[in-house]
Write a protein that holds these residues in place. Structure first.
Motif, PDB file in Angstrom:
ATOM      1  N   ALA A 173      -8.200   3.909   3.730  1.00  0.00           N
ATOM      2  CA  ALA A 173      -7.262   3.727   4.841  1.00  0.00           C
ATOM      3  C   ALA A 173      -6.311   2.569   4.516  1.00  0.00           C
ATOM      4  CB  ALA A 173      -8.022   3.435   6.123  1.00  0.00           C
ATOM      5  N   ASP A 174      -5.136   2.594   5.136  1.00  0.00           N
ATOM      6  CA  ASP A 174      -4.123   1.569   4.900  1.00  0.00           C
ATOM      7  C   ASP A 174      -4.639   0.207   5.367  1.00  0.00           C
ATOM      8  OD1 ASP A 174      -1.879   0.028   4.593  1.00  0.00           O
ATOM      9  OD2 ASP A 174      -0.578   1.267   5.831  1.00  0.00           O
ATOM     10  N   PHE A 201      -3.988  -0.264 -11.466  1.00  0.00           N
ATOM     11  CA  PHE A 201      -3.663  -1.089 -10.299  1.00  0.00           C
ATOM     12  C   PHE A 201      -2.916  -0.290  -9.244  1.00  0.00           C
ATOM     13  CE2 PHE A 201       0.120  -1.326 -12.838  1.00  0.00           C
ATOM     14  CZ  PHE A 201       1.148  -1.433 -11.932  1.00  0.00           C
ATOM     15  N   ILE A 202      -2.236   0.772  -9.622  1.00  0.00           N
ATOM     16  CA  ILE A 202      -1.533   1.596  -8.640  1.00  0.00           C
ATOM     17  C   ILE A 202      -2.512   2.512  -7.925  1.00  0.00           C
ATOM     18  CG2 ILE A 202       0.158   3.464  -8.367  1.00  0.00           C
ATOM     19  CD1 ILE A 202       1.804   2.148 -10.537  1.00  0.00           C
ATOM     20  N   PHE A 203      -3.454   3.103  -8.663  1.00  0.00           N
ATOM     21  CA  PHE A 203      -4.383   4.061  -8.074  1.00  0.00           C
ATOM     22  C   PHE A 203      -5.540   3.414  -7.323  1.00  0.00           C
ATOM     23  CE2 PHE A 203      -2.679   6.754 -11.587  1.00  0.00           C
ATOM     24  CZ  PHE A 203      -2.060   7.679 -10.764  1.00  0.00           C
ATOM     25  N   ARG A 204      -5.793   2.143  -7.564  1.00  0.00           N
ATOM     26  CA  ARG A 204      -6.934   1.486  -6.940  1.00  0.00           C
ATOM     27  C   ARG A 204      -6.758   1.399  -5.423  1.00  0.00           C
ATOM     28  NH1 ARG A 204      -8.040  -3.287 -10.041  1.00  0.00           N
ATOM     29  NH2 ARG A 204      -9.119  -1.808 -11.377  1.00  0.00           N
ATOM     30  N   GLY A 205      -7.678   2.007  -4.678  1.00  0.00           N
ATOM     31  CA  GLY A 205      -7.679   1.918  -3.225  1.00  0.00           C
ATOM     32  C   GLY A 205      -6.760   2.889  -2.515  1.00  0.00           C
ATOM     33  N   LEU A 231       1.920   9.175  -6.270  1.00  0.00           N
ATOM     34  CA  LEU A 231       2.362  10.562  -6.115  1.00  0.00           C
ATOM     35  C   LEU A 231       3.372  10.937  -7.195  1.00  0.00           C
ATOM     36  CD1 LEU A 231       2.005  13.008  -4.258  1.00  0.00           C
ATOM     37  CD2 LEU A 231       3.966  12.191  -2.962  1.00  0.00           C
ATOM     38  N   VAL A 232       4.305  10.055  -7.477  1.00  0.00           N
ATOM     39  CA  VAL A 232       5.291  10.314  -8.534  1.00  0.00           C
ATOM     40  C   VAL A 232       4.599  10.425  -9.893  1.00  0.00           C
ATOM     41  CG1 VAL A 232       7.225   9.285  -9.808  1.00  0.00           C
ATOM     42  CG2 VAL A 232       7.228   9.271  -7.314  1.00  0.00           C
ATOM     43  N   TYR A 264       0.833  -1.201   0.000  1.00  0.00           N
ATOM     44  CA  TYR A 264       0.000   0.000   0.000  1.00  0.00           C
ATOM     45  C   TYR A 264       0.870   1.255   0.000  1.00  0.00           C
ATOM     46  CZ  TYR A 264      -3.358   3.462   1.588  1.00  0.00           C
ATOM     47  OH  TYR A 264      -4.131   4.581   1.691  1.00  0.00           O
ATOM     48  N   LYS A 265       1.910   1.268   0.822  1.00  0.00           N
ATOM     49  CA  LYS A 265       2.787   2.449   0.887  1.00  0.00           C
ATOM     50  C   LYS A 265       3.537   2.658  -0.422  1.00  0.00           C
ATOM     51  CE  LYS A 265       3.503   2.745   5.817  1.00  0.00           C
ATOM     52  NZ  LYS A 265       4.453   2.850   6.912  1.00  0.00           N
ATOM     53  N   ALA A 266       3.958   1.590  -1.058  1.00  0.00           N
ATOM     54  CA  ALA A 266       4.653   1.708  -2.338  1.00  0.00           C
ATOM     55  C   ALA A 266       3.697   2.233  -3.412  1.00  0.00           C
ATOM     56  CB  ALA A 266       5.227   0.363  -2.757  1.00  0.00           C
ATOM     57  N   ARG A 267       2.464   1.746  -3.407  1.00  0.00           N
ATOM     58  CA  ARG A 267       1.485   2.246  -4.372  1.00  0.00           C
ATOM     59  C   ARG A 267       1.182   3.720  -4.143  1.00  0.00           C
ATOM     60  NH1 ARG A 267      -3.604  -0.062  -4.455  1.00  0.00           N
ATOM     61  NH2 ARG A 267      -3.384  -0.728  -2.314  1.00  0.00           N
TER      62      ARG A 267
END
Length: 81
Positions: free
Chosen positions: A67-68, A59-63, A13-14, A5-8
């Protein structure tokens, strides 16, 4: 390999801060290569390009707005003794 989740969140953001402005510049330059079409055709091209840029990154933006899911769930009672 699934991203955490943190990597996504970091990659999203990038993508939004670096990739999207670069994509906008590229889309404007590609459309400028041709003779300027009518307003509605130009609007349709920009709407289509605006939609297409996000498809590879679904797949990166989903969710990301949620909350984490990996965080510990606490009941608000504090540490147990």
């Amino acid at each position: 390999m699934a991203l955490s989740y943190k990597a996504r969140r970091r990659w999203s953001l990038v993508i939004l801060l670096v990739g999207l402005p670069l994509y906008i510049v590229a889309a404007v330059n590609v459309v400028a290569l041709f003779d300027r079409p009518s307003f509605l055709v130009e609007l349709a091209v920009y709407v289509a390009l605006g939609f297409l840029w996000a498809l590879p990154f679904r797949f990166i933006f989903r969710g990301i707005g949620q909350a984490d899911p990996d965080a510990e769930k606490t009941d608000g009672q504090g540490p147990s003794a």
